[in-house]
Design a protein around this motif. Structure first.
Motif, PDB file in Angstrom:
ATOM      1  N   PRO B  75       0.807  -1.227   0.000  1.00  0.00           N
ATOM      2  CA  PRO B  75       0.000   0.000   0.000  1.00  0.00           C
ATOM      3  C   PRO B  75       0.842   1.281   0.000  1.00  0.00           C
ATOM      4  N   LEU B  76       2.042   1.225   0.528  1.00  0.00           N
ATOM      5  CA  LEU B  76       2.871   2.440   0.529  1.00  0.00           C
ATOM      6  C   LEU B  76       4.072   2.294  -0.392  1.00  0.00           C
ATOM      7  N   GLY B  77       4.043   1.318  -1.260  1.00  0.00           N
ATOM      8  CA  GLY B  77       5.130   1.178  -2.216  1.00  0.00           C
ATOM      9  C   GLY B  77       6.378   0.553  -1.626  1.00  0.00           C
ATOM     10  N   LEU B  78       7.474   0.665  -2.382  1.00  0.00           N
ATOM     11  CA  LEU B  78       8.748   0.073  -1.965  1.00  0.00           C
ATOM     12  C   LEU B  78       9.821   1.152  -1.902  1.00  0.00           C
ATOM     13  N   ASP B  79      10.869   0.892  -1.138  1.00  0.00           N
ATOM     14  CA  ASP B  79      11.922   1.907  -0.994  1.00  0.00           C
ATOM     15  C   ASP B  79      13.052   1.648  -1.997  1.00  0.00           C
ATOM     16  N   LEU B 232      19.463  13.953  13.726  1.00  0.00           N
ATOM     17  CA  LEU B 232      20.815  13.380  13.718  1.00  0.00           C
ATOM     18  C   LEU B 232      20.951  12.345  12.598  1.00  0.00           C
ATOM     19  N   SER B 233      19.938  11.510  12.441  1.00  0.00           N
ATOM     20  CA  SER B 233      19.978  10.504  11.380  1.00  0.00           C
ATOM     21  C   SER B 233      20.081  11.167  10.022  1.00  0.00           C
ATOM     22  N   PHE B 234      19.324  12.246   9.861  1.00  0.00           N
ATOM     23  CA  PHE B 234      19.316  12.922   8.574  1.00  0.00           C
ATOM     24  C   PHE B 234      20.702  13.468   8.230  1.00  0.00           C
ATOM     25  N   LEU B 235      21.449  13.869   9.258  1.00  0.00           N
ATOM     26  CA  LEU B 235      22.784  14.404   9.020  1.00  0.00           C
ATOM     27  C   LEU B 235      23.823  13.297   8.921  1.00  0.00           C
ATOM     28  N   GLY B 236      23.369  12.056   8.819  1.00  0.00           N
ATOM     29  CA  GLY B 236      24.301  10.951   8.644  1.00  0.00           C
ATOM     30  C   GLY B 236      24.945  10.505   9.939  1.00  0.00           C
ATOM     31  N   ILE B 249      14.021   8.332   6.270  1.00  0.00           N
ATOM     32  CA  ILE B 249      13.965   9.601   5.542  1.00  0.00           C
ATOM     33  C   ILE B 249      15.318   9.885   4.889  1.00  0.00           C
ATOM     34  N   GLU B 250      16.388   9.680   5.675  1.00  0.00           N
ATOM     35  CA  GLU B 250      17.724   9.976   5.156  1.00  0.00           C
ATOM     36  C   GLU B 250      18.041   9.118   3.932  1.00  0.00           C
ATOM     37  N   ASN B 251      17.737   7.815   4.039  1.00  0.00           N
ATOM     38  CA  ASN B 251      17.995   6.910   2.914  1.00  0.00           C
ATOM     39  C   ASN B 251      17.286   7.387   1.659  1.00  0.00           C
ATOM     40  N   ALA B 252      16.006   7.710   1.828  1.00  0.00           N
ATOM     41  CA  ALA B 252      15.223   8.126   0.670  1.00  0.00           C
ATOM     42  C   ALA B 252      15.802   9.401   0.067  1.00  0.00           C
ATOM     43  N   PHE B 253      16.216  10.332   0.949  1.00  0.00           N
ATOM     44  CA  PHE B 253      16.779  11.600   0.468  1.00  0.00           C
ATOM     45  C   PHE B 253      18.106  11.357  -0.256  1.00  0.00           C
ATOM     46  N   TRP B 263       7.577   9.730  -4.103  1.00  0.00           N
ATOM     47  CA  TRP B 263       7.159  10.446  -2.889  1.00  0.00           C
ATOM     48  C   TRP B 263       6.794   9.498  -1.757  1.00  0.00           C
ATOM     49  N   TRP B 264       6.336   8.271  -2.127  1.00  0.00           N
ATOM     50  CA  TRP B 264       5.902   7.339  -1.086  1.00  0.00           C
ATOM     51  C   TRP B 264       7.047   6.862  -0.224  1.00  0.00           C
ATOM     52  N   ALA B 265       8.268   7.048  -0.678  1.00  0.00           N
ATOM     53  CA  ALA B 265       9.397   6.617   0.143  1.00  0.00           C
ATOM     54  C   ALA B 265       9.760   7.680   1.167  1.00  0.00           C
ATOM     55  N   ILE B 266       9.285   8.903   0.985  1.00  0.00           N
ATOM     56  CA  ILE B 266       9.751   9.991   1.851  1.00  0.00           C
ATOM     57  C   ILE B 266       8.613  10.670   2.609  1.00  0.00           C
ATOM     58  N   VAL B 267       7.398  10.658   2.068  1.00  0.00           N
ATOM     59  CA  VAL B 267       6.286  11.318   2.771  1.00  0.00           C
ATOM     60  C   VAL B 267       5.863  10.532   4.020  1.00  0.00           C
TER      61      VAL B 267
END
Lengths: 320, 318
Positions: B75-79, B232-236, B249-253, B263-267
């Motif tokens: 339902p939310l797709g794949l990453d 912190l995760s977002f900054l690696g 979120i970081e992975n998707a970005f 968008w389904w990987a990040i929203v």
């Protein structure tokens, strides 16, 4: 003069805080696990001679106390060391970054304060109505969003309409002044908006509760009984007095603005202080990281001091 | 219409005296926002705890194409690794909540201890402890977290410790103020003069009184801790071996989910973080409001120019 010792007290406290921050800054980087040489110079297989040379170069052969003393002396002269990444003095790097960050953060913060005050006042004045519900819910929603995620959402929404990265279009050759300004304005829009939206939620909630407390005071009832118009009561009696807690809390949220700037600048590749912190983390550029942390701490301490003095100016009752 | 003032409450036995806990419970029951917050949190916690049972797919197995579109089976797709997003969200929420709760526990222990000590003993102890608190309050926490995480290396344990050590200040201040007022109450003084030790007074008489406020503060701190972990995760600087919501979120970005149009990987991961934080804010905020006596007074508003008690609270609660 009224409350001279109050001002002195606050200034001394601010200076002491900066001093503590400097000490933490020194200690943190010296307490890093592993040998300081490998950490600072990043040479995995160095000969003993090289190690010694590096130790000498960075002054690590001296005692911790001497090192601390030297560090303080250098700081006092504005020497923050040399960046590992581009071999420029850290102070120069930071200055460039700071000049880029200030307009972005300023626009975002002003936007947040204006919108936050407006919606906060409406929420308090229209207590119990749909207007309050809508205003508080929206504010809470924005307050809850991770800053960088909100930025990414705006990127998705505005991709193609507004530029989503960098500070200026590098393909503009010899632009006229007006084109250049327009280009900058387009680039600054999304980062500032992100920061503004995240902050505004918090400000709405702060303003609302400050206004609610003030609107419960007896002098508001008195003013109402005297027959003043609602707008005048709101502006002259309620908001004036509510400014006190608002000013303090807005200043306290500065640490948050700093954090927000790091995240926003990372998302939008804005070449400011936050981006510099991010790059320094990626490249393990410790002198740069150390310098940036010091600059951020000093700015937060400084604005807290400003808020304290403002508080003093706004409230004539404060004497100590 | 005349101005209706509050009738003074008669101090006879017919007016039931409410404990602080009673007031909190009443407010939570009457205000839908608190119930919504609690419900949302419960749902997320349940989903996270039951991830091993409920998660539809394997967390480490590619079950479809990279950035596969949302479909009936996903339902939310794949990453970016072809992993089911719903599965990722459940396991990610698990790690995020663990970090949130653990960091909050650390900061509650520190903040609670310092707050109780400063408020209860007063005098020099109070001055010294509050000065220390003031210093920690001014130091910008996220940059310090970044530095510590960068120097000590990214790991879940470090993140918990760092967030915990930096978040206790507001708890300490709030608790101190409460303890100061509780300490002056007659029954506490009586207990002391009857020979109760400091430990007994603190644990039997002071702590139960501050408990609701401590809980409200805990709930609010959990929100901040989860937010900080996401940042912190977002900054690696997140734990590379643990997938938290921030990591998702970081992975998707990093893997260009946005330019791919996925968008389904990040929203959803960010929305889930927002929902958790919103739930905590609603619940914690309501409890705090209920305990703030200054907000309990009636006030003027635009609609009715008379003093009106706050929503859902009759004059008897005053």
């Amino acid at each position: 003069m009224r409350g001279a010792d109050y001002i002195v007290k606050r200034v001394v406290f601010a200076l002491l805080t900066v001093f503590v921050a400097i000490t933490i800054n020194f200690a943190l980087f010296r307490l890093a696990p592993g040998s300081a040489v490998t950490n600072l110079a990043r040479v995995p297989h160095a000969t003993p001679e090289t190690r010694l040379a590096i130790k000498r170069q960075f002054g690590l052969d001296k005692s911790k106390f001497q090192q601390y003393w030297i560090y303080l002396g250098q700081l006092f002269r504005g020497n923050l060391g040399v960046s590992f990444a581009n071999s420029q003095p850290v102070a120069t790097n930071l200055r460039t970054a700071l000049i880029n960050t200030i307009p972005m953060v300023l626009i975002g913060t002003v936007f947040a304060i204006l919108l936050g005050t407006l919606t906060g006042v409406i929420a308090a004045w229209r207590r119990g109505t749909k207007a309050e519900g809508a205003s508080v819910t929206t504010a809470l929603a924005f307050y809850s969003m991770p800053t960088h995620w909100l930025g990414l959402m705006l990127v998705i929404l505005f991709a193609g309409v507004l530029p989503t990265g960098g500070m200026s279009n590098e393909f503009l050759l010899n632009p006229s002044f007006s084109t250049h300004v327009k280009d900058l304005a387009e680039h600054i829009a999304l980062p500032s908006l992100t920061l503004g939206l995240v902050l505004y939620g918090e400000y709405t909630l702060i303003v609302r509760s400050a206004m609610l407390e003030t609107l419960g005071e007896d002098y508001i009832l008195t003013a109402r009984a005297k027959g003043f118009r609602a707008g005048a009561i709101l502006r002259r009696h309620a908001l004036r007095n509510a400014m006190l807690p608002i000013a303090t809390l807005v200043a306290l949220s500065l640490g948050y603005i700093v954090a927000g700037a790091i995240l926003v600048e990372t998302v939008f590749s804005w070449p400011g202080l936050g981006r510099a912190v991010y790059d320094a983390v990626l490249q393990r550029d410790y002198p740069m990281l150390q310098g940036a942390f010091l600059l951020l701490t000093i700015s937060v301490v400084f604005f807290n001091l400003v808020a304290d003095l403002l508080y003093f100016k706004l409230d004539p009752r404060i004497t100590t | 219409m005349s101005v209706v003032l509050q009738e003074p409450v008669a101090l006879d036995d017919s007016v039931p005296v409410r404990s602080r806990r009673g007031i909190v419970w009443e407010t939570v029951k009457r205000r839908p926002s608190a119930a919504v917050g609690a419900g949302v949190l419960l749902l997320v916690v349940l989903g996270a705890v039951l991830a091993p049972v409920l998660a539809p797919y394997d967390l480490h197995k590619q079950v479809g194409p990279v950035f596969g579109h949302p479909s009936w089976s996903h339902p939310l797709g794949l990453d970016d690794g072809g992993i089911d997003m719903v599965t990722l969200l459940m396991w990610g929420a698990r790690i995020s909540l663990v970090v949130g709760f653990a960091a909050t526990f650390v900061s509650m222990v520190i903040g609670g201890t310092i707050g109780v000590a400063a408020g209860y003993f007063g005098g020099k102890v109070d001055t010294v402890l509050m000065r220390i608190t003031d210093y920690f309050l001014v130091i910008p926490d996220v940059p310090l977290m970044i530095i510590v995480a960068a120097i000590w290396g990214p790991s879940l344990f470090h993140i918990v410790i760092v967030i915990g050590i930096l978040l206790w200040t507001s708890t300490a201040r709030v608790i101190r103020a409460q303890v100061k007022s509780v300490r002056e109450r007659v029954y506490v003084k009586r207990a002391r003069s009857l020979g109760a030790s400091h430990t007994r007074v603190v644990f039997r008489h002071v702590l139960p009184q501050v408990a609701p406020l401590l809980i409200a503060n805990t709930v609010l701190t959990i929100a901040v801790a989860i937010f900080d972990e996401t940042a912190l995760s977002f900054l690696g600087l997140g734990d590379p071996s643990r997938i938290s919501l921030g990591k998702v979120i970081e992975n998707a970005f990093q893997r260009a989910a946005i330019s791919t149009g996925a968008w389904w990987a990040i929203v959803p991961p960010g929305a889930l973080v927002a929902v958790i934080i919103l739930g905590c804010s609603l619940l914690g905020g309501t409890i705090e409001d209920a305990l703030n006596p200054r907000l309990r007074v009636a006030h003027l508003s635009a609609r009715s120019f008379r003093l009106r008690p706050l929503v859902g609270r009759g004059p008897e609660a005053l």
